[in-house]
Design a protein around this motif. Structure first.
Motif, mmCIF file in Angstrom:
data_model
loop_
_atom_site.group_PDB
_atom_site.id
_atom_site.type_symbol
_atom_site.label_atom_id
_atom_site.label_comp_id
_atom_site.label_asym_id
_atom_site.label_seq_id
_atom_site.Cartn_x
_atom_site.Cartn_y
_atom_site.Cartn_z
ATOM 1 N N ALA A 67 0.928 -1.063 -0.022
ATOM 2 C CA ALA A 67 -0.103 0.054 0.015
ATOM 3 C C ALA A 67 1.229 1.267 0.136
ATOM 4 O O ALA A 67 0.569 2.246 -0.839
ATOM 5 N N ALA A 71 0.822 4.302 -2.803
ATOM 6 C CA ALA A 71 0.805 5.930 -2.342
ATOM 7 C C ALA A 71 1.951 6.627 -2.917
ATOM 8 O O ALA A 71 1.656 7.616 -3.261
ATOM 9 N N ALA A 74 1.051 7.134 -6.549
ATOM 10 C CA ALA A 74 -0.090 8.053 -6.829
ATOM 11 C C ALA A 74 0.517 9.652 -6.255
ATOM 12 O O ALA A 74 -0.261 10.375 -6.793
ATOM 13 N N GLN A 75 1.399 9.750 -5.399
ATOM 14 C CA GLN A 75 1.901 10.949 -5.187
ATOM 15 C C GLN A 75 2.654 11.651 -6.334
ATOM 16 O O GLN A 75 2.825 12.974 -6.319
ATOM 17 N N LEU A 92 -7.365 0.241 -0.176
ATOM 18 C CA LEU A 92 -7.878 1.488 -0.668
ATOM 19 C C LEU A 92 -8.301 2.621 -0.115
ATOM 20 O O LEU A 92 -8.037 3.808 0.252
ATOM 21 N N THR A 95 -6.960 3.398 3.814
ATOM 22 C CA THR A 95 -5.956 4.111 3.726
ATOM 23 C C THR A 95 -5.731 5.238 3.155
ATOM 24 O O THR A 95 -4.887 6.298 3.080
ATOM 25 N N LEU A 97 -6.263 5.892 -0.067
ATOM 26 C CA LEU A 97 -5.794 6.007 -1.380
ATOM 27 C C LEU A 97 -6.793 6.014 -2.408
ATOM 28 O O LEU A 97 -6.680 6.361 -3.511
ATOM 29 N N GLN A 100 -7.041 9.261 -4.015
ATOM 30 C CA GLN A 100 -6.115 9.910 -4.806
ATOM 31 C C GLN A 100 -6.084 9.016 -6.050
ATOM 32 O O GLN A 100 -4.863 9.361 -6.940
ATOM 33 N N VAL A 101 -6.551 7.749 -6.375
ATOM 34 C CA VAL A 101 -6.406 7.078 -7.582
ATOM 35 C C VAL A 101 -7.658 7.040 -8.222
ATOM 36 O O VAL A 101 -8.894 7.289 -7.501
#
Length: 112
Positions: A67, A71, A74-75, A92, A95, A97, A100-101
């Motif tokens: 994970a 991350a 994705a950053q 996802l 967390t 995420l 973010q995705v």
């Protein structure tokens, strides 16, 4: 894929490149046994500097290290996650995420 002592399948990591996108293909159980492969794959994706599709359709398990790698990806790049199974979708969500995705319900064709 080989079996783990617990009877699951050892994870696998592969990266596919095209001029428009990168595809990170993950499968099996993603834990410390594949951490170095995952680290290398994320570095390759970042070096390609193209948006990344993460294919997790056949992931059985992903630990916190996996994970964290997602991350990091994705950053730095736009990331789409392809058809996550319930366990990955849950990860996802808990967390953060998922915010973010982009989560894709269908698998897009990979550009040539």
């Amino acid at each position: 894929m080989a079996s783990t002592p617990e009877g699951g399948e050892t994870g696998s990591v592969a990266v596919l490149f095209s001029p428009a996108r990168t595809r990170l293909v993950l499968s099996g159980e993603l834990d410390d046994a594949v951490e170095q492969e995952l680290t290398t794959a994320v570095l390759e994706c970042r070096a390609a500097a193209a948006p990344v599709d993460v294919d997790v359709r056949t992931v059985a398990f992903i630990d916190s290290t996996g994970a964290a790698h997602l991350a990091q990806l994705a950053q730095s790049l736009p990331v789409r996650v392809i058809q996550p199974p319930d366990s990955v979708r849950f990860l996802l969500t808990v967390t953060g995420l998922a915010a973010q995705v982009e989560i894709l319900e269908d698998c897009p064709a990979f550009p040539e």
